[in-house]
Design a protein around this motif. Structure first.
Motif, PDB file in Angstrom:
ATOM      1  N   ARG A  96       0.840  -1.218   0.000  1.00 42.88           N
ATOM      2  CA  ARG A  96       0.000   0.000   0.000  1.00 42.88           C
ATOM      3  C   ARG A  96       0.861   1.249   0.000  1.00 42.88           C
ATOM      4  O   ARG A  96       0.561   2.220  -0.684  1.00 42.88           O
ATOM      5  N   GLN A 143       2.398   1.831  -3.440  1.00 43.80           N
ATOM      6  CA  GLN A 143       1.375   2.371  -4.362  1.00 43.80           C
ATOM      7  C   GLN A 143       1.157   3.860  -4.099  1.00 43.80           C
ATOM      8  O   GLN A 143       1.114   4.682  -5.022  1.00 43.80           O
ATOM      9  N   LYS A 144       1.039   4.196  -2.812  1.00 43.05           N
ATOM     10  CA  LYS A 144       0.783   5.596  -2.427  1.00 43.05           C
ATOM     11  C   LYS A 144       1.952   6.495  -2.829  1.00 43.05           C
ATOM     12  O   LYS A 144       1.764   7.602  -3.337  1.00 43.05           O
ATOM     13  N   LYS A 204       2.080   7.266  -6.542  1.00 45.34           N
ATOM     14  CA  LYS A 204       1.058   8.291  -6.861  1.00 45.34           C
ATOM     15  C   LYS A 204       1.561   9.669  -6.436  1.00 45.34           C
ATOM     16  O   LYS A 204       1.495  10.634  -7.195  1.00 45.34           O
ATOM     17  N   THR A 233       5.084  -3.833  -8.189  1.00 43.15           N
ATOM     18  CA  THR A 233       4.165  -2.711  -8.369  1.00 43.15           C
ATOM     19  C   THR A 233       4.676  -1.831  -9.498  1.00 43.15           C
ATOM     20  O   THR A 233       5.856  -1.487  -9.560  1.00 43.15           O
ATOM     21  N   SER A 289      -6.564  -8.496  -8.102  1.00 38.67           N
ATOM     22  CA  SER A 289      -6.064  -8.185  -6.774  1.00 38.67           C
ATOM     23  C   SER A 289      -6.854  -8.926  -5.705  1.00 38.67           C
ATOM     24  O   SER A 289      -8.074  -9.009  -5.774  1.00 38.67           O
ATOM     25  N   LEU A 319      -6.343  -6.186  -0.737  1.00 40.42           N
ATOM     26  CA  LEU A 319      -5.433  -5.182  -1.308  1.00 40.42           C
ATOM     27  C   LEU A 319      -6.081  -4.406  -2.446  1.00 40.42           C
ATOM     28  O   LEU A 319      -5.397  -3.713  -3.190  1.00 40.42           O
ATOM     29  N   ARG A 320      -7.396  -4.552  -2.561  1.00 35.26           N
ATOM     30  CA  ARG A 320      -8.050  -3.972  -3.731  1.00 35.26           C
ATOM     31  C   ARG A 320      -8.079  -2.454  -3.680  1.00 35.26           C
ATOM     32  O   ARG A 320      -8.411  -1.886  -2.672  1.00 35.26           O
ATOM     33  N   THR A 321      -7.690  -1.837  -4.813  1.00 37.45           N
ATOM     34  CA  THR A 321      -7.723  -0.374  -4.878  1.00 37.45           C
ATOM     35  C   THR A 321      -8.485   0.113  -6.094  1.00 37.45           C
ATOM     36  O   THR A 321      -8.761   1.290  -6.218  1.00 37.45           O
ATOM     37  N   ARG A 322      -8.736  -0.767  -7.076  1.00 41.58           N
ATOM     38  CA  ARG A 322      -9.318  -0.268  -8.315  1.00 41.58           C
ATOM     39  C   ARG A 322     -10.647  -0.951  -8.610  1.00 41.58           C
ATOM     40  O   ARG A 322     -10.978  -1.936  -8.040  1.00 41.58           O
TER      41      ARG A 322
END
Ligand code: AG3
Length: 281
Positions: free
Chosen positions: A205, A208-209, A212, A237, A274, A278-281
């Motif tokens: 996480r 990913q952050k 971004k 990633t 995912s 861990l789902r983000t999308r």
């Protein structure tokens, strides 16, 4: 049951679990200026390299990791020509990258020259493309390399690092990703190994952050098995400066002109699926 010296064991720190590989022989042991490099011949996984006691490569399963560290990123970029590999001293990633005909130059920046020299001896198949005229091996600090790179130098950056401890910790930071962003051309793609989904979800996480926050437009994590790494389940990633990172050159991937053992078009598409936690999308 106590494990005797015929087994090599990496205990997974804080996880109450470990991997053990049955050993035939220890064939190399040295302390480089950066770390302890050991090579074993195992009963069933071929040659094994450990750095400071952590499994890096075995003959038997490294293809999954090296293919997933390279081909998804290279088939995501529309026309990858200039590639940078950070770390990757065993040259397995470099070997995969050079399978792409569009690639004109791969610069590899590994801190520890001894890892490469030892790999040339014990993992000749990973190093068989080291003399490709498109490959340039540098032995230097990857963090500094990227910080000093001319803006817009690379199409793809691959961060083939060890765990985020010691000198590799900086390879998981927003500051480093910002420099990657700057060193990439407008359609640039970066991918970094991002540890185990089961053991290191927080790290994934945070990676990913940080991508971004560093300015990348799209970020996604790829999942794949890696049976000799912590938990046996691994991730990379990937982030893109301008395009969707899950859209790739599907036709080129489906009709690729080189052999792989794990990667293919279907694996590429599926690796983005995912787990719910861990789902983000
Ligand atoms: N990259 C190492 C991933 C980290 C493995 N961690 C561990 N065993 N605790 C390996 C470099 C392969 N080119």
């Amino acid at each position: 049951m106590a494990l005797d010296k015929t087994w090599y064991t990496e205990e997974w720190a804080g996880q109450g679990s470990a991997i053990s590989l049955k050993i035939k022989d220890k064939v190399h042991d040295e302390k480089s200026p950066y770390q302890r490099i050991e090579i074993y011949e195992t009963e069933t996984f071929g040659t094994l390299m450990t750095l400071d006691g952590l499994v890096m490569v075995t003959d038997r399963d490294n293809f999954v990791y090296h293919e997933m560290m390279s081909h998804p990123a290279l088939f995501t970029h529309p026309d990858p020509k200039q590639v940078l590999v950070i770390g990757g001293g065993d040259c397995g990633t470099l070997h995969e990258v050079l399978k792409h005909k569009s690639v004109e130059l791969v610069e590899q920046v590994e801190l520890d020259e001894r890892v490469t020299r030892v790999s040339e001896k014990f993992f000749p198949e990973l190093c068989e493309s080291n003399n490709d005229p498109r490959a340039k091996l540098h032995f230097a600090d990857g963090i500094k390399w990227v910080a000093e790179a001319k803006p817009g130098t690379y199409d793809v950056i691959i961060i083939d690092s060890t765990d985020p401890v010691g000198p590799a910790a900086g390879l998981f930071s927003e500051a480093f990703y910002k420099n990657c962003f700057r060193a990439l051309r407008p359609q640039g793609v970066v991918v970094g190994q991002s540890e185990s989904p089961l053991f290191h979800a927080e790290l994934i996480r945070s990676v990913q952050k940080s991508f971004k926050a560093a300015g990348f437009r799209d970020v996604a994590t790829l999942f794949f098995p890696q049976c000799t790494y912590p938990s046996g389940w691994w991730s990379a990633t990937m982030a893109s400066k301008s395009e969707s990172v899950t859209t790739f050159r599907a036709k080129a991937s489906a009709t690729k002109t080189f052999a792989t053992r794990y990667y293919n078009h279907d694996i590429h598409a599926a690796a983005f699926a995912s787990p719910e936690f861990l789902r983000t999308r």
